[in-house]
Motif scaffolding. Structure first.
Motif, PDB file in Angstrom:
ATOM      1  N   PRO A   1      -3.580   4.788  -1.735  1.00 26.32           N
ATOM      2  CA  PRO A   1      -3.552   5.444  -3.056  1.00 26.32           C
ATOM      3  C   PRO A   1      -2.275   6.257  -3.183  1.00 26.32           C
ATOM      4  O   PRO A   1      -1.916   7.009  -2.272  1.00 26.32           O
ATOM      5  CB  PRO A   1      -4.790   6.341  -3.027  1.00 26.32           C
ATOM      6  N   SER A   2      -1.561   6.100  -4.291  1.00 27.20           N
ATOM      7  CA  SER A   2      -0.302   6.823  -4.456  1.00 27.20           C
ATOM      8  C   SER A   2       0.156   6.743  -5.901  1.00 27.20           C
ATOM      9  O   SER A   2       0.002   5.711  -6.546  1.00 27.20           O
ATOM     10  CB  SER A   2       0.767   6.213  -3.541  1.00 27.20           C
ATOM     11  N   LEU A   3       0.767   7.834  -6.354  1.00 25.88           N
ATOM     12  CA  LEU A   3       1.380   7.837  -7.691  1.00 25.88           C
ATOM     13  C   LEU A   3       2.857   7.493  -7.617  1.00 25.88           C
ATOM     14  O   LEU A   3       3.517   7.403  -8.628  1.00 25.88           O
ATOM     15  CB  LEU A   3       1.190   9.198  -8.350  1.00 25.88           C
ATOM     16  N   GLY A   4       3.367   7.345  -6.435  1.00 26.87           N
ATOM     17  CA  GLY A   4       4.774   6.997  -6.271  1.00 26.87           C
ATOM     18  C   GLY A   4       4.947   6.024  -5.129  1.00 26.87           C
ATOM     19  O   GLY A   4       3.979   5.438  -4.654  1.00 26.87           O
ATOM     20  N   LEU A   5       6.185   5.864  -4.671  1.00 26.84           N
ATOM     21  CA  LEU A   5       6.451   4.878  -3.622  1.00 26.84           C
ATOM     22  C   LEU A   5       6.144   5.453  -2.255  1.00 26.84           C
ATOM     23  O   LEU A   5       5.397   4.876  -1.472  1.00 26.84           O
ATOM     24  CB  LEU A   5       7.900   4.413  -3.698  1.00 26.84           C
ATOM     25  N   GLY A   6       6.715   6.601  -1.943  1.00 30.31           N
ATOM     26  CA  GLY A   6       6.501   7.205  -0.640  1.00 30.31           C
ATOM     27  C   GLY A   6       7.115   6.374   0.472  1.00 30.31           C
ATOM     28  O   GLY A   6       7.963   5.512   0.245  1.00 30.31           O
ATOM     29  N   LEU A   7       6.646   6.633   1.684  1.00 33.91           N
ATOM     30  CA  LEU A   7       7.171   5.938   2.851  1.00 33.91           C
ATOM     31  C   LEU A   7       6.563   4.550   2.972  1.00 33.91           C
ATOM     32  O   LEU A   7       5.373   4.351   2.729  1.00 33.91           O
ATOM     33  CB  LEU A   7       6.847   6.728   4.117  1.00 33.91           C
ATOM     34  N   CYS A   8       7.381   3.608   3.385  1.00 31.52           N
ATOM     35  CA  CYS A   8       6.913   2.249   3.646  1.00 31.52           C
ATOM     36  C   CYS A   8       6.678   2.134   5.152  1.00 31.52           C
ATOM     37  O   CYS A   8       7.417   1.451   5.854  1.00 31.52           O
ATOM     38  CB  CYS A   8       7.929   1.237   3.149  1.00 31.52           C
ATOM     39  N   GLU A   9       5.680   2.826   5.619  1.00 32.77           N
ATOM     40  CA  GLU A   9       5.352   2.890   7.034  1.00 32.77           C
ATOM     41  C   GLU A   9       3.897   2.497   7.240  1.00 32.77           C
ATOM     42  O   GLU A   9       3.025   2.919   6.490  1.00 32.77           O
ATOM     43  CB  GLU A   9       5.572   4.310   7.574  1.00 32.77           C
ATOM     44  N   ALA A  10       3.648   1.732   8.277  1.00 26.34           N
ATOM     45  CA  ALA A  10       2.305   1.206   8.515  1.00 26.34           C
ATOM     46  C   ALA A  10       1.269   2.319   8.658  1.00 26.34           C
ATOM     47  O   ALA A  10       0.139   2.191   8.181  1.00 26.34           O
ATOM     48  CB  ALA A  10       2.304   0.313   9.751  1.00 26.34           C
ATOM     49  N   TYR A  11       1.657   3.428   9.307  1.00 20.39           N
ATOM     50  CA  TYR A  11       0.681   4.479   9.576  1.00 20.39           C
ATOM     51  C   TYR A  11       0.201   5.179   8.312  1.00 20.39           C
ATOM     52  O   TYR A  11      -0.820   5.869   8.325  1.00 20.39           O
ATOM     53  CB  TYR A  11       1.238   5.507  10.563  1.00 20.39           C
ATOM     54  N   THR A  12       0.908   5.004   7.192  1.00 17.15           N
ATOM     55  CA  THR A  12       0.515   5.656   5.942  1.00 17.15           C
ATOM     56  C   THR A  12      -0.488   4.827   5.139  1.00 17.15           C
ATOM     57  O   THR A  12      -1.072   5.328   4.182  1.00 17.15           O
ATOM     58  CB  THR A  12       1.735   5.920   5.042  1.00 17.15           C
ATOM     59  N   MET A  13      -0.672   3.565   5.516  1.00 12.65           N
ATOM     60  CA  MET A  13      -1.509   2.662   4.721  1.00 12.65           C
ATOM     61  C   MET A  13      -2.991   2.798   5.058  1.00 12.65           C
ATOM     62  O   MET A  13      -3.346   3.014   6.212  1.00 12.65           O
ATOM     63  CB  MET A  13      -1.052   1.218   4.924  1.00 12.65           C
ATOM     64  N   HIS A  14      -3.828   2.635   4.029  1.00 20.60           N
ATOM     65  CA  HIS A  14      -5.267   2.844   4.190  1.00 20.60           C
ATOM     66  C   HIS A  14      -6.051   1.545   4.364  1.00 20.60           C
ATOM     67  O   HIS A  14      -7.078   1.530   5.043  1.00 20.60           O
ATOM     68  CB  HIS A  14      -5.828   3.587   2.980  1.00 20.60           C
ATOM     69  N   HIS A  15      -5.619   0.500   3.698  1.00 21.80           N
ATOM     70  CA  HIS A  15      -6.371  -0.754   3.714  1.00 21.80           C
ATOM     71  C   HIS A  15      -5.428  -1.900   4.036  1.00 21.80           C
ATOM     72  O   HIS A  15      -4.281  -1.918   3.561  1.00 21.80           O
ATOM     73  CB  HIS A  15      -7.043  -1.007   2.356  1.00 21.80           C
ATOM     74  N   TRP A  16      -5.931  -2.847   4.809  1.00 19.64           N
ATOM     75  CA  TRP A  16      -5.115  -3.963   5.288  1.00 19.64           C
ATOM     76  C   TRP A  16      -5.797  -5.304   5.042  1.00 19.64           C
ATOM     77  O   TRP A  16      -7.031  -5.401   5.086  1.00 19.64           O
ATOM     78  CB  TRP A  16      -4.863  -3.828   6.788  1.00 19.64           C
ATOM     79  N   GLY A  17      -4.976  -6.320   4.803  1.00 18.31           N
ATOM     80  CA  GLY A  17      -5.472  -7.675   4.799  1.00 18.31           C
ATOM     81  C   GLY A  17      -5.503  -8.238   6.204  1.00 18.31           C
ATOM     82  O   GLY A  17      -5.100  -7.566   7.161  1.00 18.31           O
ATOM     83  N   GLU A  18      -5.950  -9.493   6.309  1.00 19.30           N
ATOM     84  CA  GLU A  18      -6.084 -10.134   7.619  1.00 19.30           C
ATOM     85  C   GLU A  18      -4.769 -10.716   8.126  1.00 19.30           C
ATOM     86  O   GLU A  18      -4.633 -11.001   9.315  1.00 19.30           O
ATOM     87  CB  GLU A  18      -7.132 -11.241   7.544  1.00 19.30           C
ATOM     88  N   GLY A  19      -3.823 -10.923   7.215  1.00 19.06           N
ATOM     89  CA  GLY A  19      -2.522 -11.437   7.613  1.00 19.06           C
ATOM     90  C   GLY A  19      -2.378 -12.931   7.383  1.00 19.06           C
ATOM     91  O   GLY A  19      -3.357 -13.671   7.332  1.00 19.06           O
ATOM     92  N   THR A  20      -1.122 -13.364   7.249  1.00 18.83           N
ATOM     93  CA  THR A  20      -0.798 -14.782   7.120  1.00 18.83           C
ATOM     94  C   THR A  20       0.428 -15.061   7.970  1.00 18.83           C
ATOM     95  O   THR A  20       1.387 -14.288   7.969  1.00 18.83           O
ATOM     96  CB  THR A  20      -0.573 -15.163   5.636  1.00 18.83           C
ATOM     97  N   LEU A  21       0.390 -16.159   8.708  1.00 17.88           N
ATOM     98  CA  LEU A  21       1.447 -16.465   9.666  1.00 17.88           C
ATOM     99  C   LEU A  21       2.602 -17.186   8.994  1.00 17.88           C
ATOM    100  O   LEU A  21       2.408 -18.179   8.286  1.00 17.88           O
ATOM    101  CB  LEU A  21       0.894 -17.332  10.798  1.00 17.88           C
TER     102      LEU A  21
END
Length: 125
Positions: free
Chosen positions: A100-120
């Protein structure tokens, strides 16, 4: 519940292009910062590109600047990563993530709350 589903990965030759998609549900892009991250074998997860859902500002890692483009489609609640001029070193599992964010902020993994499963993504030389 926020859910993220990535698609579009695959095997391509160096120099070619791929477009990754991240379909979001349980949330509105306007209220979030959304990012693409990648993790290669034996390496830490790194931020590739992020976009602010509220104002459209973007961030790109130096390694992908000029080659990758992030975009969002509010109507489809989907974020894309267009990857051009792919290199073997782009080979990794690519993840979509949001916070959740009203702006861009840091593009760092530790700041993210929800993740997808990934695609190779595999880029052959």
């Amino acid at each position: 519940e926020v859910q993220l589903v990535e698609s579009g990965g695959g095997l391509v030759q160096a120099g070619k292009s791929l477009r990754l998609s991240c379909a979001a549900s349980g949330m509105m892009l306007d209220d979030y910062a959304i990012g693409w991250f990648r993790q290669a074998p034996g390496k830490e997860r790194e931020g590739v590109s992020c976009i602010s859902g509220s104002d459209g500002r973007t961030y790109y890692a130096d390694s992908v600047k000029g080659r990758f483009t992030i975009s969002s489609d509010d109507a489809k609640n989907t974020v894309y990563l267009q990857m051009d001029s792919l290199k073997p070193e782009d080979t990794a599992v690519y993840y979509c993530a949001v916070r959740p964010s009203l702006g861009l902020g840091l593009c760092e993994a530790y700041t993210m709350h929800h993740w997808g499963e990934g695609t190779l993504v595999t880029v052959s030389s």
